[in-house]
Design a protein around this motif. Sequence first.
Motif, PDB file in Angstrom:
ATOM      1  N   LEU A  55       0.860  -1.175   0.000  1.00  0.00           N
ATOM      2  CA  LEU A  55       0.000   0.000   0.000  1.00  0.00           C
ATOM      3  C   LEU A  55       0.902   1.232   0.000  1.00  0.00           C
ATOM      4  CD1 LEU A  55      -2.604  -1.079   2.720  1.00  0.00           C
ATOM      5  CD2 LEU A  55      -2.658  -1.511   0.256  1.00  0.00           C
ATOM      6  N   LEU A  56       0.787   2.052  -1.030  1.00  0.00           N
ATOM      7  CA  LEU A  56       1.648   3.220  -1.196  1.00  0.00           C
ATOM      8  C   LEU A  56       0.832   4.500  -1.210  1.00  0.00           C
ATOM      9  CD1 LEU A  56       3.980   1.977  -4.080  1.00  0.00           C
ATOM     10  CD2 LEU A  56       4.552   2.172  -1.673  1.00  0.00           C
ATOM     11  N   GLY A  57       1.521   5.601  -0.969  1.00  0.00           N
ATOM     12  CA  GLY A  57       0.911   6.909  -1.129  1.00  0.00           C
ATOM     13  C   GLY A  57       0.089   7.352   0.064  1.00  0.00           C
ATOM     14  N   PRO A  58      -0.485   8.537  -0.072  1.00  0.00           N
ATOM     15  CA  PRO A  58      -1.237   9.102   1.053  1.00  0.00           C
ATOM     16  C   PRO A  58      -2.521   8.337   1.381  1.00  0.00           C
ATOM     17  CG  PRO A  58      -1.402  10.523  -0.882  1.00  0.00           C
ATOM     18  CD  PRO A  58      -0.415   9.451  -1.202  1.00  0.00           C
ATOM     19  N   GLU A  62      -6.127   4.795   4.427  1.00  0.00           N
ATOM     20  CA  GLU A  62      -7.532   4.567   4.086  1.00  0.00           C
ATOM     21  C   GLU A  62      -7.731   3.141   3.579  1.00  0.00           C
ATOM     22  OE1 GLU A  62      -8.566   7.557   1.236  1.00  0.00           O
ATOM     23  OE2 GLU A  62      -8.045   9.190   2.607  1.00  0.00           O
ATOM     24  N   GLN A  63      -6.797   2.666   2.741  1.00  0.00           N
ATOM     25  CA  GLN A  63      -6.871   1.289   2.247  1.00  0.00           C
ATOM     26  C   GLN A  63      -6.734   0.297   3.399  1.00  0.00           C
ATOM     27  OE1 GLN A  63      -3.756   1.666  -0.791  1.00  0.00           O
ATOM     28  NE2 GLN A  63      -5.295   0.961  -2.277  1.00  0.00           N
ATOM     29  N   LYS A  64      -5.853   0.589   4.335  1.00  0.00           N
ATOM     30  CA  LYS A  64      -5.673  -0.282   5.500  1.00  0.00           C
ATOM     31  C   LYS A  64      -6.979  -0.388   6.290  1.00  0.00           C
ATOM     32  CE  LYS A  64      -2.984  -0.581   9.799  1.00  0.00           C
ATOM     33  NZ  LYS A  64      -3.995  -0.312  10.830  1.00  0.00           N
ATOM     34  N   LYS A  65      -7.624   0.746   6.541  1.00  0.00           N
ATOM     35  CA  LYS A  65      -8.890   0.741   7.292  1.00  0.00           C
ATOM     36  C   LYS A  65      -9.983   0.010   6.505  1.00  0.00           C
ATOM     37  CE  LYS A  65      -7.604   2.873  10.946  1.00  0.00           C
ATOM     38  NZ  LYS A  65      -7.406   2.068  12.145  1.00  0.00           N
ATOM     39  N   ALA A  66     -10.013   0.156   5.191  1.00  0.00           N
ATOM     40  CA  ALA A  66     -11.017  -0.532   4.371  1.00  0.00           C
ATOM     41  C   ALA A  66     -10.805  -2.044   4.419  1.00  0.00           C
ATOM     42  CB  ALA A  66     -10.960  -0.024   2.934  1.00  0.00           C
ATOM     43  N   LEU A  70     -13.305  -4.962   5.886  1.00  0.00           N
ATOM     44  CA  LEU A  70     -13.661  -6.192   5.172  1.00  0.00           C
ATOM     45  C   LEU A  70     -13.439  -7.419   6.049  1.00  0.00           C
ATOM     46  CD1 LEU A  70     -12.325  -5.752   1.532  1.00  0.00           C
ATOM     47  CD2 LEU A  70     -14.687  -6.005   2.268  1.00  0.00           C
ATOM     48  N   ALA A  71     -12.348  -7.422   6.798  1.00  0.00           N
ATOM     49  CA  ALA A  71     -12.075  -8.562   7.683  1.00  0.00           C
ATOM     50  C   ALA A  71     -13.156  -8.675   8.758  1.00  0.00           C
ATOM     51  CB  ALA A  71     -10.691  -8.416   8.316  1.00  0.00           C
ATOM     52  N   LEU A  72     -13.604  -7.544   9.302  1.00  0.00           N
ATOM     53  CA  LEU A  72     -14.676  -7.571  10.289  1.00  0.00           C
ATOM     54  C   LEU A  72     -15.984  -8.042   9.659  1.00  0.00           C
ATOM     55  CD1 LEU A  72     -13.965  -4.304  12.298  1.00  0.00           C
ATOM     56  CD2 LEU A  72     -13.699  -6.663  13.070  1.00  0.00           C
ATOM     57  N   THR A  73     -16.241  -7.615   8.431  1.00  0.00           N
ATOM     58  CA  THR A  73     -17.430  -8.066   7.712  1.00  0.00           C
ATOM     59  C   THR A  73     -17.385  -9.572   7.527  1.00  0.00           C
ATOM     60  OG1 THR A  73     -17.548  -5.953   6.558  1.00  0.00           O
ATOM     61  CG2 THR A  73     -18.748  -7.787   5.583  1.00  0.00           C
ATOM     62  N   SER A  74     -16.204 -10.116   7.242  1.00  0.00           N
ATOM     63  CA  SER A  74     -16.055 -11.559   7.081  1.00  0.00           C
ATOM     64  C   SER A  74     -16.455 -12.291   8.353  1.00  0.00           C
ATOM     65  CB  SER A  74     -14.612 -11.918   6.725  1.00  0.00           C
ATOM     66  OG  SER A  74     -14.310 -11.487   5.430  1.00  0.00           O
ATOM     67  N   ARG A  75     -16.074 -11.758   9.500  1.00  0.00           N
ATOM     68  CA  ARG A  75     -16.440 -12.397  10.765  1.00  0.00           C
ATOM     69  C   ARG A  75     -17.956 -12.413  10.947  1.00  0.00           C
ATOM     70  NH1 ARG A  75     -11.894  -9.289  14.183  1.00  0.00           N
ATOM     71  NH2 ARG A  75     -10.126 -10.390  13.320  1.00  0.00           N
ATOM     72  N   LEU A  76     -18.616 -11.315  10.559  1.00  0.00           N
ATOM     73  CA  LEU A  76     -20.075 -11.260  10.664  1.00  0.00           C
ATOM     74  C   LEU A  76     -20.726 -12.255   9.713  1.00  0.00           C
ATOM     75  CD1 LEU A  76     -20.584  -7.392  10.920  1.00  0.00           C
ATOM     76  CD2 LEU A  76     -20.708  -9.085  12.755  1.00  0.00           C
ATOM     77  N   ARG A 108      -2.547  -9.222   7.645  1.00  0.00           N
ATOM     78  CA  ARG A 108      -1.327  -8.812   8.345  1.00  0.00           C
ATOM     79  C   ARG A 108      -0.735  -7.585   7.664  1.00  0.00           C
ATOM     80  NH1 ARG A 108       1.791 -13.349   7.861  1.00  0.00           N
ATOM     81  NH2 ARG A 108       2.744 -12.518   5.984  1.00  0.00           N
ATOM     82  N   PHE A 109      -0.401  -6.571   8.430  1.00  0.00           N
ATOM     83  CA  PHE A 109       0.240  -5.366   7.925  1.00  0.00           C
ATOM     84  C   PHE A 109       1.639  -5.289   8.506  1.00  0.00           C
ATOM     85  CE2 PHE A 109      -4.287  -4.353   8.001  1.00  0.00           C
ATOM     86  CZ  PHE A 109      -4.487  -3.925   6.694  1.00  0.00           C
ATOM     87  N   THR A 110       2.595  -4.867   7.674  1.00  0.00           N
ATOM     88  CA  THR A 110       3.979  -4.733   8.113  1.00  0.00           C
ATOM     89  C   THR A 110       4.522  -3.396   7.634  1.00  0.00           C
ATOM     90  OG1 THR A 110       4.272  -7.122   7.850  1.00  0.00           O
ATOM     91  CG2 THR A 110       6.270  -5.797   8.088  1.00  0.00           C
TER      92      THR A 110
END
Length: 169
Positions: A55-58, A62-66, A70-76, A108-110
């Motif tokens: 994930l690049l740029g400003p 926002e992409q990380k939060k999106a 999605l991961a939370l939606t998957s749990r639901l 996973r984010f690094t």
Amino acid sequence: MAGAVNLPVLVGPVQLLYVQSMTINEGYRIERIMGSRFSQATQPTNKTIAIEAVLLGPQRQEQKKALEALALTSRLLVAAMARGESAVGIPVVSGLTISLNMQVTDLRFTQGVAKRDALDVSITLQQIPPARTAAVLGEIGDLLLAVGTAAVPTGPAASPIARVPGGLL
């Protein structure tokens, strides 16, 4: 040239422009036919998709939060399926596959010192057992993708240098 266009990988509504690798695992359950020495593929195993991207740029936060949403939606979705409700998973669309009914199983984010302005993301998705109509639509989408990509030339341009048998080239 067709290879110069950077087509995104869509994970739900999130566009991943800098995908480093994408792996799809799928297979079939093999069972022995009773009273015989033969075996038969009885049903597909779960399809999994692993995506490694940057994930690049400003807009990277926002992409990380999106992706986290999605991961939370998957749990639901998993909880809804446990109650017997019909659920629709996350679609994954790329030049490799069109897969419907996926759920995020690992995210996973690094971030490191070498790349302070970038986030590496690793996403693993697994297919939710689809309803019959969704399964048929997904297979039709994969077939259309295969036919469409076969018609587009993606190989390198022919070399203008003549080849000579026994030469250095």
